[in-house]
Design a protein around this motif. Structure first.
Motif, PDB file in Angstrom:
ATOM      1  N   ARG A  45     -46.341   7.246 -24.712  1.00  0.00           N
ATOM      2  CA  ARG A  45     -46.759   6.300 -25.754  1.00  0.00           C
ATOM      3  C   ARG A  45     -47.213   4.993 -25.125  1.00  0.00           C
ATOM      4  O   ARG A  45     -46.685   4.567 -24.108  1.00  0.00           O
ATOM      5  CB  ARG A  45     -45.619   6.045 -26.727  1.00  0.00           C
ATOM      6  CG  ARG A  45     -45.265   7.264 -27.543  1.00  0.00           C
ATOM      7  CD  ARG A  45     -44.390   6.905 -28.731  1.00  0.00           C
ATOM      8  NE  ARG A  45     -44.271   8.030 -29.630  1.00  0.00           N
ATOM      9  CZ  ARG A  45     -45.077   8.239 -30.667  1.00  0.00           C
ATOM     10  NH1 ARG A  45     -46.043   7.411 -30.929  1.00  0.00           N
ATOM     11  NH2 ARG A  45     -44.902   9.286 -31.448  1.00  0.00           N
ATOM     12  N   LEU A  46     -48.189   4.375 -25.773  1.00  0.00           N
ATOM     13  CA  LEU A  46     -48.706   3.080 -25.354  1.00  0.00           C
ATOM     14  C   LEU A  46     -48.890   2.233 -26.605  1.00  0.00           C
ATOM     15  O   LEU A  46     -49.701   2.566 -27.468  1.00  0.00           O
ATOM     16  CB  LEU A  46     -50.037   3.238 -24.610  1.00  0.00           C
ATOM     17  CG  LEU A  46     -50.675   1.955 -24.105  1.00  0.00           C
ATOM     18  CD1 LEU A  46     -49.817   1.332 -23.000  1.00  0.00           C
ATOM     19  CD2 LEU A  46     -52.060   2.233 -23.567  1.00  0.00           C
ATOM     20  N   GLY A  47     -48.112   1.177 -26.711  1.00  0.00           N
ATOM     21  CA  GLY A  47     -48.199   0.309 -27.886  1.00  0.00           C
ATOM     22  C   GLY A  47     -47.811   1.013 -29.172  1.00  0.00           C
ATOM     23  O   GLY A  47     -48.331   0.689 -30.237  1.00  0.00           O
ATOM     24  N   LEU A  51     -50.505   8.460 -26.210  1.00  0.00           N
ATOM     25  CA  LEU A  51     -51.491   8.073 -25.197  1.00  0.00           C
ATOM     26  C   LEU A  51     -52.817   8.824 -25.361  1.00  0.00           C
ATOM     27  O   LEU A  51     -53.885   8.237 -25.174  1.00  0.00           O
ATOM     28  CB  LEU A  51     -50.918   8.289 -23.801  1.00  0.00           C
ATOM     29  CG  LEU A  51     -51.724   7.705 -22.646  1.00  0.00           C
ATOM     30  CD1 LEU A  51     -51.909   6.200 -22.821  1.00  0.00           C
ATOM     31  CD2 LEU A  51     -51.034   7.991 -21.326  1.00  0.00           C
ATOM     32  N   TRP A  54     -54.634   7.114 -28.083  1.00  0.00           N
ATOM     33  CA  TRP A  54     -55.083   5.789 -27.636  1.00  0.00           C
ATOM     34  C   TRP A  54     -56.345   5.897 -26.790  1.00  0.00           C
ATOM     35  O   TRP A  54     -57.281   5.128 -26.974  1.00  0.00           O
ATOM     36  CB  TRP A  54     -53.972   5.092 -26.848  1.00  0.00           C
ATOM     37  CG  TRP A  54     -54.344   3.712 -26.442  1.00  0.00           C
ATOM     38  CD1 TRP A  54     -54.191   2.583 -27.189  1.00  0.00           C
ATOM     39  CD2 TRP A  54     -54.937   3.310 -25.208  1.00  0.00           C
ATOM     40  NE1 TRP A  54     -54.670   1.496 -26.494  1.00  0.00           N
ATOM     41  CE2 TRP A  54     -55.133   1.911 -25.273  1.00  0.00           C
ATOM     42  CE3 TRP A  54     -55.319   3.986 -24.060  1.00  0.00           C
ATOM     43  CZ2 TRP A  54     -55.689   1.191 -24.236  1.00  0.00           C
ATOM     44  CZ3 TRP A  54     -55.884   3.267 -23.024  1.00  0.00           C
ATOM     45  CH2 TRP A  54     -56.054   1.878 -23.115  1.00  0.00           C
TER      46      TRP A  54
END
Length: 86
Positions: A45-47, A51, A54
């Motif tokens: 996960r990113l933010g 991912l 994203w």
């Protein structure tokens, strides 16, 4: 073939090499990370977002903008190398 024409041909070949490399990187990021490897990347996960999602939505755009700046820098160096700078 004149010296000026040889220089122009070498300049263009080097320019095409840069274009192929940079567009290959963009393709790998946008298609590879956003589509082909989406499932594997979604485990991270990113933010708060997966991912893979994203990269498909934002990452490829960011990479494209960075590649534009890289291309400008490479072309400025290439212009100086072949004497086409102002």
């Amino acid at each position: 073939m004149s010296e000026k024409q040889k220089k122009a041909t070498a300049y263009w070949k080097e320019n095409l090499k840069y274009l192929i490399i940079l567009l290959s990187i963009w393709f790998a990021v946008s298609y590879g990370a956003g589509i082909l490897f989406r499932e594997a990347l979604n485990e991270f996960r990113l933010g708060g977002f997966k991912l893979g999602f994203w990269f498909a939505q934002q990452g490829s755009i960011y990479v494209f903008v960075i590649l534009i700046f890289v291309y400008v820098r490479l072309m400025n160096k290439l212009d100086k190398k072949y004497g086409y700078d102002e």
